[in-house]
Design a protein around this motif. Structure first.
Motif, PDB file in Angstrom:
ATOM      1  N   GLN A 179       0.828  -1.206   0.000  1.00  0.00           N
ATOM      2  CA  GLN A 179       0.000   0.000   0.000  1.00  0.00           C
ATOM      3  C   GLN A 179       0.863   1.257   0.000  1.00  0.00           C
ATOM      4  OE1 GLN A 179      -2.438  -0.688   3.457  1.00  0.00           O
ATOM      5  NE2 GLN A 179      -4.120  -1.597   2.274  1.00  0.00           N
ATOM      6  N   LYS A 180       1.977   1.210   0.740  1.00  0.00           N
ATOM      7  CA  LYS A 180       2.894   2.347   0.756  1.00  0.00           C
ATOM      8  C   LYS A 180       3.520   2.555  -0.623  1.00  0.00           C
ATOM      9  CE  LYS A 180       4.111   2.113   5.673  1.00  0.00           C
ATOM     10  NZ  LYS A 180       5.192   1.815   6.656  1.00  0.00           N
ATOM     11  N   LEU A 181       3.888   1.454  -1.275  1.00  0.00           N
ATOM     12  CA  LEU A 181       4.425   1.562  -2.634  1.00  0.00           C
ATOM     13  C   LEU A 181       3.394   2.175  -3.573  1.00  0.00           C
ATOM     14  CD1 LEU A 181       6.426  -1.661  -3.620  1.00  0.00           C
ATOM     15  CD2 LEU A 181       7.292   0.670  -3.350  1.00  0.00           C
ATOM     16  N   GLN A 182       2.155   1.712  -3.461  1.00  0.00           N
ATOM     17  CA  GLN A 182       1.075   2.246  -4.298  1.00  0.00           C
ATOM     18  C   GLN A 182       0.891   3.736  -4.061  1.00  0.00           C
ATOM     19  OE1 GLN A 182      -3.040   1.523  -3.191  1.00  0.00           O
ATOM     20  NE2 GLN A 182      -3.477   0.730  -5.240  1.00  0.00           N
ATOM     21  N   ALA A 294       9.996   1.147 -11.762  1.00  0.00           N
ATOM     22  CA  ALA A 294       8.852   1.883 -11.205  1.00  0.00           C
ATOM     23  C   ALA A 294       8.746   1.679  -9.702  1.00  0.00           C
ATOM     24  CB  ALA A 294       7.568   1.440 -11.902  1.00  0.00           C
ATOM     25  N   ALA A 295       8.987   0.442  -9.245  1.00  0.00           N
ATOM     26  CA  ALA A 295       8.927   0.156  -7.810  1.00  0.00           C
ATOM     27  C   ALA A 295      10.043   0.870  -7.065  1.00  0.00           C
ATOM     28  CB  ALA A 295       8.994  -1.347  -7.574  1.00  0.00           C
ATOM     29  N   LYS A 296      11.236   0.882  -7.642  1.00  0.00           N
ATOM     30  CA  LYS A 296      12.360   1.562  -6.992  1.00  0.00           C
ATOM     31  C   LYS A 296      12.129   3.077  -6.958  1.00  0.00           C
ATOM     32  CE  LYS A 296      15.991  -1.859  -7.920  1.00  0.00           C
ATOM     33  NZ  LYS A 296      16.520  -1.974  -6.548  1.00  0.00           N
ATOM     34  N   LYS A 297      11.539   3.616  -8.003  1.00  0.00           N
ATOM     35  CA  LYS A 297      11.214   5.048  -8.031  1.00  0.00           C
ATOM     36  C   LYS A 297      10.231   5.394  -6.923  1.00  0.00           C
ATOM     37  CE  LYS A 297       9.582   8.737 -11.100  1.00  0.00           C
ATOM     38  NZ  LYS A 297       9.061   9.058 -12.455  1.00  0.00           N
ATOM     39  N   ALA A 298       9.346   4.432  -6.585  1.00  0.00           N
ATOM     40  CA  ALA A 298       8.368   4.637  -5.516  1.00  0.00           C
ATOM     41  C   ALA A 298       8.943   4.336  -4.136  1.00  0.00           C
ATOM     42  CB  ALA A 298       7.133   3.767  -5.775  1.00  0.00           C
ATOM     43  N   GLY A 299      10.238   4.013  -4.075  1.00  0.00           N
ATOM     44  CA  GLY A 299      10.893   3.831  -2.785  1.00  0.00           C
ATOM     45  C   GLY A 299      11.015   2.404  -2.312  1.00  0.00           C
ATOM     46  N   LEU A 300      11.050   1.440  -3.232  1.00  0.00           N
ATOM     47  CA  LEU A 300      11.121   0.033  -2.845  1.00  0.00           C
ATOM     48  C   LEU A 300      12.325  -0.251  -1.951  1.00  0.00           C
ATOM     49  CD1 LEU A 300      10.185  -2.954  -3.122  1.00  0.00           C
ATOM     50  CD2 LEU A 300      11.654  -3.112  -5.145  1.00  0.00           C
ATOM     51  N   ASP A 301      13.505   0.222  -2.332  1.00  0.00           N
ATOM     52  CA  ASP A 301      14.711  -0.104  -1.571  1.00  0.00           C
ATOM     53  C   ASP A 301      14.649   0.444  -0.147  1.00  0.00           C
ATOM     54  OD1 ASP A 301      15.783  -1.461  -3.728  1.00  0.00           O
ATOM     55  OD2 ASP A 301      16.879   0.276  -4.491  1.00  0.00           O
ATOM     56  N   ASN A 302      14.205   1.681  -0.019  1.00  0.00           N
ATOM     57  CA  ASN A 302      14.096   2.280   1.319  1.00  0.00           C
ATOM     58  C   ASN A 302      13.023   1.585   2.147  1.00  0.00           C
ATOM     59  OD1 ASN A 302      16.106   4.171   0.840  1.00  0.00           O
ATOM     60  ND2 ASN A 302      14.682   5.731   0.122  1.00  0.00           N
ATOM     61  N   LEU A 303      11.955   1.191   1.485  1.00  0.00           N
ATOM     62  CA  LEU A 303      10.877   0.497   2.184  1.00  0.00           C
ATOM     63  C   LEU A 303      11.362  -0.838   2.743  1.00  0.00           C
ATOM     64  CD1 LEU A 303       7.800   0.376   2.835  1.00  0.00           C
ATOM     65  CD2 LEU A 303       7.513  -0.777   0.648  1.00  0.00           C
ATOM     66  N   LEU A 304      12.071  -1.601   1.922  1.00  0.00           N
ATOM     67  CA  LEU A 304      12.573  -2.893   2.369  1.00  0.00           C
ATOM     68  C   LEU A 304      13.662  -2.731   3.429  1.00  0.00           C
ATOM     69  CD1 LEU A 304      12.713  -4.808  -1.045  1.00  0.00           C
ATOM     70  CD2 LEU A 304      10.912  -4.828   0.694  1.00  0.00           C
ATOM     71  N   ALA A 305      14.490  -1.705   3.283  1.00  0.00           N
ATOM     72  CA  ALA A 305      15.506  -1.431   4.306  1.00  0.00           C
ATOM     73  C   ALA A 305      14.844  -1.071   5.626  1.00  0.00           C
ATOM     74  CB  ALA A 305      16.428  -0.303   3.843  1.00  0.00           C
ATOM     75  N   GLY A 306      13.714  -0.367   5.548  1.00  0.00           N
ATOM     76  CA  GLY A 306      12.972  -0.007   6.740  1.00  0.00           C
ATOM     77  C   GLY A 306      12.428  -1.214   7.466  1.00  0.00           C
ATOM     78  N   LEU A 307      12.007  -2.217   6.698  1.00  0.00           N
ATOM     79  CA  LEU A 307      11.518  -3.450   7.325  1.00  0.00           C
ATOM     80  C   LEU A 307      12.623  -4.111   8.133  1.00  0.00           C
ATOM     81  CD1 LEU A 307       9.488  -5.031   4.369  1.00  0.00           C
ATOM     82  CD2 LEU A 307       8.555  -3.950   6.412  1.00  0.00           C
ATOM     83  N   GLN A 308      13.824  -4.143   7.596  1.00  0.00           N
ATOM     84  CA  GLN A 308      14.950  -4.749   8.290  1.00  0.00           C
ATOM     85  C   GLN A 308      15.349  -3.934   9.524  1.00  0.00           C
ATOM     86  OE1 GLN A 308      16.280  -7.729   7.622  1.00  0.00           O
ATOM     87  NE2 GLN A 308      14.682  -7.894   6.077  1.00  0.00           N
TER      88      GLN A 308
END
Length: 387
Positions: A179-182, A294-308
């Motif tokens: 949802q955050k990615l969306q 497109a996912a990386k532009k929406a912050g995929l890497d930061n989002l996954l890093a945040g999960l960790q």
């Protein structure tokens, strides 16, 4: 002679690059398949290869038996080990643009997207994912699985695939992340459960009826579902339905390799070859690059890093006393079961009495009616539920 060989090799690579970049327009897409190792015998794969050739493929059949059939070229080998080496060489040289096999050691970060025919409606559905390990973290893996499923569905002609998340451990956290990615701009269309309460988290009914185009789950659960949905009509020894466990996808992995099992029957083996050709024709690599960008532009890497970071930074739960008990009649759904007691304590810390429970759709937090909206807001701010 040397110049002629070099020119031939050059033409093969140019043809392969053009097809993978723009999609194939040619009639016969070259797909390799290994025949040795099937529990039902090598002849079954030979039969499947002939039927795939009848559907317009050029099949590079890697096996120990001869065969003279239009559209099928036999690559003779004497063992499964030799067969896998020949599969690799055919893919590396561009003589085959995709391969179907019963086993492949995918690296960490790569997992396969299966394709089934659901029993309730006969509708096709992609299960993301079914073998391999997308990520060592469960929620990160499911987030990536959703993207891999979207890629596969789009390459097979579904322009706007709907995404559902199977109600397994990690589903609610994966839903929040997606949802955050969306919200950040990644174009994902969530499916709605057929159950009366709706939502993108899918139950067993949705699995049987294909309430979504892409069903997101972890690979072990996906593997089990593939076996059940492929062999429920046969007693389990013969997989008769669907297209197999699908292509291995992941960042940096550039080979198109699809998996079937040793129990896969002729229809599944044939379907896997056709599936591979569809992915080539659909330009799956180009779509993968576009979706990932497109996912990386929406912050995929930061989002996954945040999960960790959240996982590593988790502190031992402090002793928090419950506020005075009140009658709790309202349910807050969408909380991961592993986070349930922490969510309750967060509400206690805010002066809201709450209890944990299990509703018909999964874990719930119970609160009083007059405190429902405040409790929802607190849990959303803390990341336990979607906003």
């Amino acid at each position: 002679m040397s110049n002629m060989i070099n020119k031939t090799i050059s033409n093969v690579f140019l043809q392969m690059a053009d097809i993978l970049e723009n999609g194939a327009s040619m009639q016969r897409v070259p797909i390799a398949v290994t025949a040795m190792g099937s529990e039902h015998g090598e002849d079954l794969i030979y039969h499947a290869a002939k039927e795939a050739a009848d559907q317009g493929l050029l099949v590079k059949l890697i096996g120990s038996q001869p065969l003279d059939y239009p559209g099928v070229e036999v690559v003779s080998v004497s063992s499964s080990e030799e067969g896998h080496k020949r599969l690799e060489s055919l893919l590396d040289s561009g003589e085959a643009l995709g391969g179907v096999t019963m086993h492949y050691p995918f690296p960490i970060g790569v997992s396969t997207v299966g394709r089934v025919i659901t029993p309730a409606t006969g509708k096709e559905m992609f299960i993301a994912t079914t073998t391999g390990t997308t990520a060592l973290d469960r929620v990160e893996g499911m987030v990536r699985n959703a993207i891999y499923g979207i890629v596969t569905a789009k390459a097979c002609g579904i322009q706007n695939p709907t995404v559902g998340i199977l109600n397994v451990d990690g589903a609610r956290q994966a839903e929040i992340a997606l949802q955050k990615l969306q919200a950040a701009g990644y174009p994902i269309t969530f499916a709605q459960s057929r159950r009366s309460d709706g939502g993108a988290v899918m139950r067993g009914n949705d699995l049987l009826a294909a309430s979504c185009d892409v069903m997101v789950t972890d690979p072990l659960t996906g593997n089990l579902l593939m076996k059940l949905l492929a062999a429920y009509t046969t007693g389990g020894n013969y997989e008769s339905l669907g297209y197999g466990y699908g292509p291995g996808l992941g960042e940096g992995f550039d080979k198109l390799i699809l998996i079937i099992s040793r129990a896969s029957g002729m229809p599944v083996a044939r379907g896997a070859m056709v599936f591979a050709a569809q992915l080539v024709k659909g330009g799956y690599q180009k779509i993968f690059a576009q979706e990932l960008a497109a996912a990386k532009k929406a912050g995929l890497d930061n989002l996954l890093a945040g999960l960790q970071k959240e996982k590593k930074g988790a502190e031992e739960p402090q002793e928090i006393k419950a506020p005075p008990k009140v009658v709790v009649t309202e349910e807050i759904m969408g909380i991961e079961i592993l986070d349930l007691e922490d969510a309750v304590r967060q509400l206690w810390a805010a002066g809201i009495y709450a209890e944990s429970g299990m509703g018909c759709t999964g874990p719930v937090v119970l609160v009083a009616e007059e405190q429902l909206e405040q409790a929802r807001s607190i849990l959303a701010d803390k990341g336990y539920i979607g906003s």
